[in-house]
Design a protein around this motif. Structure first.
Motif, mmCIF file in Angstrom:
data_model
loop_
_atom_site.group_PDB
_atom_site.id
_atom_site.type_symbol
_atom_site.label_atom_id
_atom_site.label_comp_id
_atom_site.label_asym_id
_atom_site.label_seq_id
_atom_site.Cartn_x
_atom_site.Cartn_y
_atom_site.Cartn_z
ATOM 1 N N ILE A 282 10.296 18.119 46.436
ATOM 2 C CA ILE A 282 11.465 19.000 46.493
ATOM 3 C C ILE A 282 11.512 19.741 47.825
ATOM 4 N N LYS A 283 10.356 20.152 48.339
ATOM 5 C CA LYS A 283 10.324 20.825 49.644
ATOM 6 C C LYS A 283 10.808 19.894 50.753
ATOM 7 N N THR A 286 14.542 19.678 50.519
ATOM 8 C CA THR A 286 15.145 20.933 50.973
ATOM 9 C C THR A 286 15.072 21.060 52.486
ATOM 10 N N ASP A 287 13.901 20.791 53.057
ATOM 11 C CA ASP A 287 13.736 20.910 54.509
ATOM 12 C C ASP A 287 14.582 19.896 55.269
ATOM 13 N N PRO A 299 23.473 21.769 48.121
ATOM 14 C CA PRO A 299 22.113 21.406 48.549
ATOM 15 C C PRO A 299 21.315 20.738 47.422
ATOM 16 N N THR A 300 20.875 19.531 47.676
ATOM 17 C CA THR A 300 20.173 18.758 46.650
ATOM 18 C C THR A 300 18.840 19.391 46.277
ATOM 19 N N GLY A 301 18.103 19.900 47.268
ATOM 20 C CA GLY A 301 16.815 20.522 46.987
ATOM 21 C C GLY A 301 16.936 21.711 46.052
ATOM 22 N N ARG A 302 17.967 22.522 46.228
ATOM 23 C CA ARG A 302 18.182 23.675 45.351
ATOM 24 C C ARG A 302 18.478 23.225 43.924
ATOM 25 N N GLN A 305 15.207 21.953 42.403
ATOM 26 C CA GLN A 305 14.284 23.057 42.156
ATOM 27 C C GLN A 305 14.705 23.847 40.922
#
Length: 646
Positions: A282-283, A286-287, A299-302, A305
């Motif tokens: 996930i990081k 996000t990054d 945002p896919t990472g959000r 998460q």
């Protein structure tokens, strides 16, 4: 149709289709032949009944695929098997355009009359078919825009006997006679009766569904357009270029060979995901700055998460492969040409979000993608890449394909959830959001095909290298669906930040361009003097338009703009689910006004344009979901940017 359990009986064929999906009935209540009085005293209820409700849509498909329509007897039998009220099942069956509740021929030709096909001569094709005694009907976008004008031949009946999942399809244009008579090369392209482990009801459909590239005899190809490298039937004109990321395997890898996929880098991303763990995955996402490619750009990472953190279980992963925006076909190209990439991506997403079951909601008009995806799921199971112990890592994950049945609104994620659960595909009010209460009321991460496939290069290249592609606010590569009056229609891959002019130079723009529609029917028009717009989410917003899902529809000066706007209005009127008043009434009023001013300009059109603005503002402000909120966008941009009706 009587909305009670009546006396109508299913035919043997209808009963066989339903029983093949659900298994033989266990009690007389469900329709078993060995009836006893005691049997009739009880039926499944409560939690057991609710757990079977999600099989309603597959059950409707089973009957419709086998017979061609859904009779009262078949619907009643399916309702008894699932303990679903007939009135509710009838409401679901009539919600989708691919189902029929009145008798119709077993073979039907669906001819696309939407934007891309309208610009390429669908009206002439319909005229050629009219009066020939063939059974055909007009259809919204079929997702075959690079072959416009396109048609889909659907035949009801038992599954084909061949065990080959998807024979090659002809690329040569067909005459109206050739389309309907289905030459042998097309006949072989029907889905087969593959069995699979992708979940209940997931063998390819019993109906014969055939892609038929079509072009009326009156429309000729120029020598340039007919050249092999510029063939309009080529879905990815850049195929073979070494610098591609998302399309690099299209045309280079056998889409049905797992070994070929692995030889070209397949499943290295999943191995890295297992090596670093779900939190680190996930990081990385996000990054890398990955945002949704369906138009919302969340945002896919959000999202991942937020889903992973939910204490409620189970968690679900949903792949939204119901791309129905007119002019969109990129997800189809990925699924047909690189199906294992999507299976691997979904497995990584499930691992990161704590999901052990994924649903792949696929457009009902995509038979070739269905066959290839089901084949890929079967092979992944056989090789330990899906199932109870993926790659021996102690992680269980499975994927179930659910077919849509022709409803644009089901591209909205909560409407999609309702569709899977066996209800009408109507959007839900938010909050709660899907990451809290999504599919079956559980935490759910939903992403479209292009978004998920981007996960592979992020893990293979690393977040920093991926983020270096594109711009600071729009990172990575982007797929664009170019159609309309261009020489080389198809799916193109460019890094975010390339201009519209860069893209059109690849596709071969027309000599006399009238306008470009960005984002599809829910998008906006730009003028030929605005081609230096950067193709990023922020760049298009600053230019007063939208990138959407990546639709780029080019219109030359031979296309009557008022008729295109009217087709957009008709599309939204037809596709509105009718749940909220602003959209249900507003889309009708918009179409009526555009009908009145179809051939008017200046003062004669002024009062209706004022009405359109008022109706459009009401839809944008008060509609429940994005359909109503964006139904006025394209018309508004045509009036304000292109001077339509002046």
């Amino acid at each position: 149709m009587d909305l009670r359990f009546g006396d109508s009986k299913p035919t043997d064929e209808e009963r066989a289709a339903i029983d093949a999906l659900l298994g033989p009935p266990e009690t007389a209540w469900e329709g078993a032949d060995d009836r006893t009085d005691a049997d009739l005293r009880w039926a499944r209820g409560g939690r057991v009944a609710r757990e079977r409700r999600d099989l309603l849509l597959p059950g409707l498909h089973a009957v419709n695929d086998r017979v061609g329509w859904i009779s009262e007897g078949a619907l009643g039998y399916l309702c008894r098997r699932l303990t679903v009220p007939p009135a509710e099942a009838y409401g679901v069956a009539t919600f989708y355009s691919l189902f029929a509740v009145k008798p119709r021929p077993a073979t039907v030709l669906r001819v696309c009359t939407d934007l891309a096909c309208a610009a390429r001569g669908s009206a002439e094709l319909c005229s050629a078919l009219a009066g020939r005694g063939v059974d055909w009907e007009s259809s919204p976008c079929l997702g075959l825009c690079e072959r416009a004008p396109a048609a889909l031949l659907v035949r009801a009946g038992p599954p084909a006997a061949s065990n080959h999942p998807s024979p090659p399809l002809p690329e040569t244009p067909q005459s109206p006679e050739g389309l309907y008579q289905a030459p042998p090369a097309i006949e072989e392209a029907r889905p087969t009766g593959l069995s699979g482990r992708g979940g209940v009801g997931n063998p390819p459909p019993a109906a014969t569904a055939v892609f038929a590239p079509a072009r009326p005899a009156a429309v000729t190809l120029t020598p340039e357009a007919a050249a092999p490298e510029q063939n309009p039937g080529a879905a990815a004109p850049q195929a073979g270029q070494e610098d591609l990321i998302l399309l690099k395997r299209i045309g280079a890898v056998d889409p049905e060979s797992l070994d070929d996929y692995r030889a070209h880098g397949g499943y290295t991303a999943l191995r890295r995901a297992f090596a670093i763990g779900p939190t680190a995955v996930i990081k990385e996402i996000t990054d890398a700055g990955l945002v949704g490619r369906g138009g919302a750009a969340f945002p896919t990472g959000r999202k991942w998460q937020a889903t992973a953190e939910q204490p409620d279980h189970p968690h679900y992963l949903v792949c939204n492969a119901d791309e129905s925006e007119p002019g969109t076909f990129k997800d189809r190209v990925l699924m047909e040409g690189d199906p294992y990439a999507l299976i691997e991506s979904m497995t990584i997403a499930g691992y990161a979000t704590g999901a052990h079951h994924g649903y792949l909601y696929l457009r009902g008009e995509y038979p070739r993608a269905l066959a290839r995806l089901q084949h890929a799921i079967d092979q992944a199971h056989l090789r330990g890449l899906l199932g109870d112990d993926v790659l021996g890592q102690g992680y269980a994950f499975d994927i179930e394909i659910r077919r849509g049945a022709g409803a644009y609104i089901c591209g909205e994620e909560t409407a999609l959830f309702n569709s899977i659960e066996g209800y009408r595909g109507e959007p839900r009010s938010k909050p709660p959001f899907p990451v809290e209460k999504g599919l079956f009321g559980k935490p759910t991460a939903a992403n479209n095909v292009e978004t998920l496939v981007n996960v592979l290069p992020i893990l293979n290249l690393g977040a920093e290298a991926y983020a270096a592609i594109g711009t600071a606010r729009s990172t990575g590569p982007k797929l664009f669906c170019v159609s309309g009056n261009v020489h080389r229609p198809g799916v193109y891959e460019l890094p975010f930040g390339a201009t519209l002019r860069d893209l059109l130079e690849l596709a071969g723009p027309p000599e006399r361009m009238r306008a470009v529609l960005l984002g599809g029917a829910a998008g906006g028009f730009v003028r030929p003097d605005e081609l230096d717009i950067p193709l990023t989410f922020e760049g298009t917003r600053e230019a007063g338009t939208t990138l959407g899902s990546g639709v780029v529809l080019v219109l030359d000066d031979t296309v009557p703009l008022p008729r295109i706007l009217l087709r957009i209005a008709e599309f939204f009127r037809d596709e509105s689910c009718g749940q909220c008043v602003p959209c249900r009434v507003g889309t009708v009023r918009q179409e009526e006004a555009l009908h009145r001013i179809a051939d008017r300009t200046g003062a004669a059109a002024a009062s209706d344009i004022a009405l359109l603005r008022e109706v459009g503002a009401a839809m944008r402000d008060a509609s429940i979901c994005g359909l109503g909120q964006t139904a006025w966008n394209a018309v508004e941009s045509a009036v304000d940017r292109l001077g339509a009706y002046e």
